[in-house]
Design an enzyme around this catalytic site. Structure first.
Site, short mmCIF file in Angstrom:
data_model
loop_
_atom_site.label_atom_id
_atom_site.label_comp_id
_atom_site.label_asym_id
_atom_site.label_seq_id
_atom_site.Cartn_x
_atom_site.Cartn_y
_atom_site.Cartn_z
N THR A 79 -1.41 -6.05 0.72
CA THR A 79 -2.86 -6.13 0.33
C THR A 79 -3.63 -5.27 1.33
O THR A 79 -3.59 -5.71 2.38
CB THR A 79 -2.92 -7.79 0.33
OG1 THR A 79 -2.11 -8.19 -0.62
CG2 THR A 79 -4.37 -7.87 -0.25
N GLU A 80 -4.67 -4.61 0.79
CA GLU A 80 -5.69 -4.01 1.84
C GLU A 80 -5.01 -3.31 2.81
O GLU A 80 -5.59 -3.20 4.14
CB GLU A 80 -6.67 -4.99 2.40
CG GLU A 80 -7.17 -5.95 1.05
CD GLU A 80 -8.05 -5.31 0.29
OE1 GLU A 80 -8.68 -4.34 0.62
OE2 GLU A 80 -8.32 -5.85 -0.95
N LEU A 81 -3.67 -2.76 2.71
CA LEU A 81 -3.00 -2.17 3.87
C LEU A 81 -2.92 -2.83 5.16
O LEU A 81 -2.62 -2.51 6.11
CB LEU A 81 -3.85 -0.83 4.36
CG LEU A 81 -3.94 0.17 3.11
CD1 LEU A 81 -4.65 1.47 3.89
CD2 LEU A 81 -2.50 0.53 2.47
#
Lengths: 439, 400
Positions: B146-148
């Site tokens: 998620t979101e890197l």
């Protein structure tokens, strides 16, 4: 007896307890055949007019009244209007120099010319927003302008002005009509802010109103003492008239409670004056001992965000809920949901909501620093700062059924005896005294 | 040595909560604003997903194996496609059939589970991989959190699940003087290779493309290809990672973003040594240069590139703690509806809405936020969570 009453709000359009109190006391007066002309800015037309005749200040054309008046009457108006100079700095819509030249008259211009000029600039209807806003000071002054026009047009025996917002209007009406002025202190600057954050302009207006008044009604002895001590008013002029509460239309609400936990409720503006932080700290203490409780803070205000952060920080946000501002039926719903009501106010001139809670069979805890504490025996009273005592009281009411049921049962009885009719009798006495004194 | 250009797009839509009042607690367990979710999804589908999928399909048709992209589609988005816009799902399947598209694994509900619960993290990744397999017929080999979000520990857990490649942010405070344009490895388990986002070049498209105050506006494909060539001069890989909604939604069609993308493959293939490839191909093709030490979690969000957009203030931390305190109960209850809501309540977006960092990255936060203030977001979420907790309690006490 006929009363010209100046208010700022009236149900259903209310921002605080002032509107509710005005509604109740006008109804109480009506029961004793006292006529009330209630003046408020921006009446929107759906107010309950069964007990009062509402004059919308926005509908009064200053110029209309004056054009009907003959020049001599205008003369007398202009000579009577001079009090405005007292607060000329507060009159942003008029240049003080121009104002005084207009009022006192200059050789080179006739009175009529002045009037014409006045009409061009300031005639016509004033539009009031009727909300507490940034240009409140301006509105207070404009309201006073209109007040004098209304006082010219109507017959009445006494003037009754509620809180500082309308004091200027009351004074204006008194100067124009020569009738006695009674002011009603629901709250003072000292209840709205801590001692060192008083708005000097508001304080000055309050003091001016109190000094100009023939009689002062305070909603509690607590407030009476503030009027005497902080504003230096002659004690013989100040009378405590406790608020009452009007439950004629009161219907207990049936709700389906979604949670089994007990609910402890704070309902009011979330501001310094109401002591929300003490409620949060007490809630935290109670939750350490009994987890099956939920706390609700209903209302909004400038301390709301800080309160939310504090609740999150304490890690009790799953048991502590915020509802935002509630109105109408939602307030009743909230009371119907509640097992304990709490009002930890730091300074509360009166405080009507515990009465509503008790009427709904909800046992209440109130701070000793509230006016309502003077008339209630069956509410638990603690100091606002004493979160241990508060937590104790909450715990007791939740866990000892005998205590809760007695508080609820006796509370209803006690509240039923606080009637606006009785308060109105006291008010009529005050009116009469003011009228007699002036004779 | 050949140089690689990796295009990767994140596709996600949150399940927005309805206005859930205190009085609803215990009385109503419908939490989601289906109207808003449907309306927004349909709008984004029309503006972005459908036209952009079509464009990518045309480019693949035109360039064959020379144009490749990667997607990570959250489970939440997949469910919304199925429910509200099945044609979007179909167009992704069409892309999958070209074999020039790689689908990455992530957490099913685009959650922050990796920061809190290794068990739940693993469950969600499994669930997501299964969903990708079901819809697109391939089992993902590359992981994108998620979101890197990434740290050494998260990387290790990802490697343990059998992934060999992972994407993360080329965060400046981690890289220092190092370039993001190389392959790195996890510091604990060197078998996991890391592709790092080149945020300068990515943001040139994602954030700055239509910014007229930018001296480089308007950005043409040729000029951008020249920047890519320059960036890759001494390096191996350029990773362009961005929200898929960049195309047509954040940068609307009138900015020329579609024309820019249509011309980009030609410009890159004609004027640079870069070859388009998928993340797993890039990881296989290049040699890792060093292990990357990331003791504290990083992400691609905001100036800080950390997790403070979701867990940066006491509101977010409280909501997050209270949510995961229910994990045990939810698992014990073994109730499908309960589990589905638990997954949806974990979506990182709910925490993003409670962010109070208004100043530096305010514009981005505001764009994505259905609430007026973080406080409202918090109150609403906690009300929902209170009801959810009651349901968990009821289910588990019945079991006993």
């Amino acid at each position: 007896m006929k009363v010209l009453m100046f208010g700022w709000e009236f149900p259903p359009h209310i921002a605080g307890g002032l509107g509710t109190a005005c509604y109740g006391l006008t109804k109480g007066l009506a029961k004793h055949d006292v006529e009330v002309l209630f003046v408020m800015p921006s009446a929107s037309g759906d107010e309950d007019e069964s007990a009062v005749k509402i004059i919308n200040a926005s509908d009064i054309s200053v110029a209309d009244v004056w054009s009907k008046a003959d020049i001599s009457r205008l003369d007398s108006f202009l000579s009577k209007v001079s009090f405005f100079k007292v607060s000329s700095g507060l009159v942003p819509y008029i240049d003080p120099e121009m104002f005084s030249s207009m009022v006192e008259g200059q050789e080179k211009r006739s009175r009529y010319e002045e009037y014409e000029q006045f009409k061009i600039h300031y005639g016509g209807k004033y539009k009031f927003s009727g909300k507490y806003g940034a240009n409140l000071m301006e509105e207070v002054q404009r309201y006073a302008m209109v007040a004098s026009a209304i006082a010219l047009e109507n017959d009445f025996d006494v003037i009754h002005a509620h809180d500082w917002l309308t004091y200027a209007a009351g004074i204006a009406a008194k100067r124009i009509s020569g009738k006695p002025l009674v002011i009603h202190v629901h709250a003072t600057s000292f209840d709205r802010a801590s001692d060192n954050a008083i708005d000097p302009r508001v304080f000055a207006l309050e003091k001016m109103g109190m000094e100009a008044a023939d009689k002062i009604m305070a909603v509690s002895n607590l407030t009476r003492n503030i009027v005497i001590n902080k504003y230096g008013i002659d004690p013989s002029k100040v009378v405590a008239v406790h608020n009452a509460v009007d439950f004629n239309e009161f219907k207990q609400m049936e709700v389906k409670r979604g949670v089994d936990d007990k609910i402890v409720t704070f309902l009011g503006r979330i501001t310094y004056q109401k002591g929300p932080e003490y409620f949060i700290e007490a809630a935290y203490k109670v939750l350490q001992k009994c987890p099956n409780v939920r706390f609700v803070m209903a209302g909004n205000g400038d301390l709301m965000n800080r309160s939310i952060r504090r609740v999150a920080k304490l890690g009790i946000a799953d048991k502590f809920h915020f509802t935002g501002f509630l109105r109408g039926d939602d307030v009743k719903k909230m009371f119907a949901y509640s097992d304990v009501y709490i009002m930890p106010s730091v300074s509360e001139p009166f405080g009507i909501s515990p009465l509503e809670a008790m009427k709904s069979n909800v046992p209440s805890i109130i701070s000793k620093q509230s006016g309502v504490a003077e008339v209630l025996d069956y509410a638990i009273k603690t100091d606002f700062w004493d979160i241990d005592a508060m937590a104790d009281a909450i715990y007791g009411l939740l866990n000892y059924p005998a205590l809760a049921s007695m508080s609820a049962r006796c509370g209803v009885e006690e509240v039923n005896n606080l009637k606006w009719e009785n308060a109105a009798l006291k008010m009529i006495d005050v009116y009469q005294e003011a009228i007699d004194n002036l004779k | 040595m050949e140089k690689s250009l990796c295009l990767y797009f994140q596709v996600h839509q949150p399940d927005r909560l309805r206005l859930y009042r205190f009085f609803d607690i215990g009385n109503d367990s419908q939490y989601f604003d289906e109207f808003a979710n449907r309306t927004i999804l349909k709008r984004v589908a029309q503006r972005c997903y459908l036209p952009m999928n079509e464009l990518i399909y045309e480019l693949i048709q035109k360039h064959g194996k020379n144009f490749k992209v990667a997607f990570s589609i959250s489970g939440a988005a997949l469910e919304q496609f199925e429910q509200y816009a099945p044609e979007v799902l179909e167009s992704f399947k069409k892309l999958a059939s070209t074999k020039c598209v790689e689908f990455l694994a992530e957490t099913y509900s685009h959650s922050l589970a990796s920061l809190k619960s290794p068990k739940e993290f693993k469950n969600q990744v499994k669930e997501h991989s299964a969903a990708i397999k079901k819809h697109f017929g391939v089992k993902p080999k590359t992981f994108r959190n998620t979101e890197l979000i990434y740290s050494d520990a998260i990387g290790e857990a990802v490697a343990d699940m059998g992934f060999t490649t992972m994407l993360t942010e080329g965060a400046k405070h981690i890289l220092g003087w190092k370039s993001p344009n190389f392959l790195y490895t996890n510091a604990i388990n060197p078998k996991l290779k890391l592709l790092l986002k080149n945020f300068n070049l990515s943001d040139d498209i994602a954030f700055r493309f239509s910014d007229r105050s930018n001296p480089n506006w308007p950005l043409t494909s040729d000029r951008y290809a020249a920047w890519l060539a320059e960036g890759a001069a001494n390096d191996d890989i350029i990773n362009l990672f961005m929200d898929y909604e960049t195309f047509g939604e954040h940068q609307n069609a009138s900015t020329g973003i579609f024309e820019f993308m249509r011309a980009l493959p030609d410009a890159v293939l004609a004027n640079t040594e870069l070859k388009f490839c998928t993340p797993s191909e890039a990881a296989a093709k290049h040699q890792p240069v060093a292990p990357l030490h990331v003791p504290y979690a990083i992400s691609w969000a905001d100036e800080e590139r950390d997790t403070s957009a979701w867990l940066g203030n006491e509101l977010q931390n409280e909501a997050f703690e209270k949510l995961y305190s229910l994990e045990k109960g939810v698992m014990a209850a073994k109730d499908e509806e309960l589990l589905a809501d638990f997954r949806k309540l974990q979506e990182s977006d709910h925490f993003y809405y409670m962010c109070t960092k208004f100043f530096s990255d305010g514009a981005v936060h505001k764009y994505f936020n259905p609430y007026d203030t973080p406080y409202e977001a918090f109150i609403n979420y906690m009300n929902v969570l209170s009801d959810f907790a009651l349901r968990v309690e009821k289910k588990t006490s019945k079991k006993k």
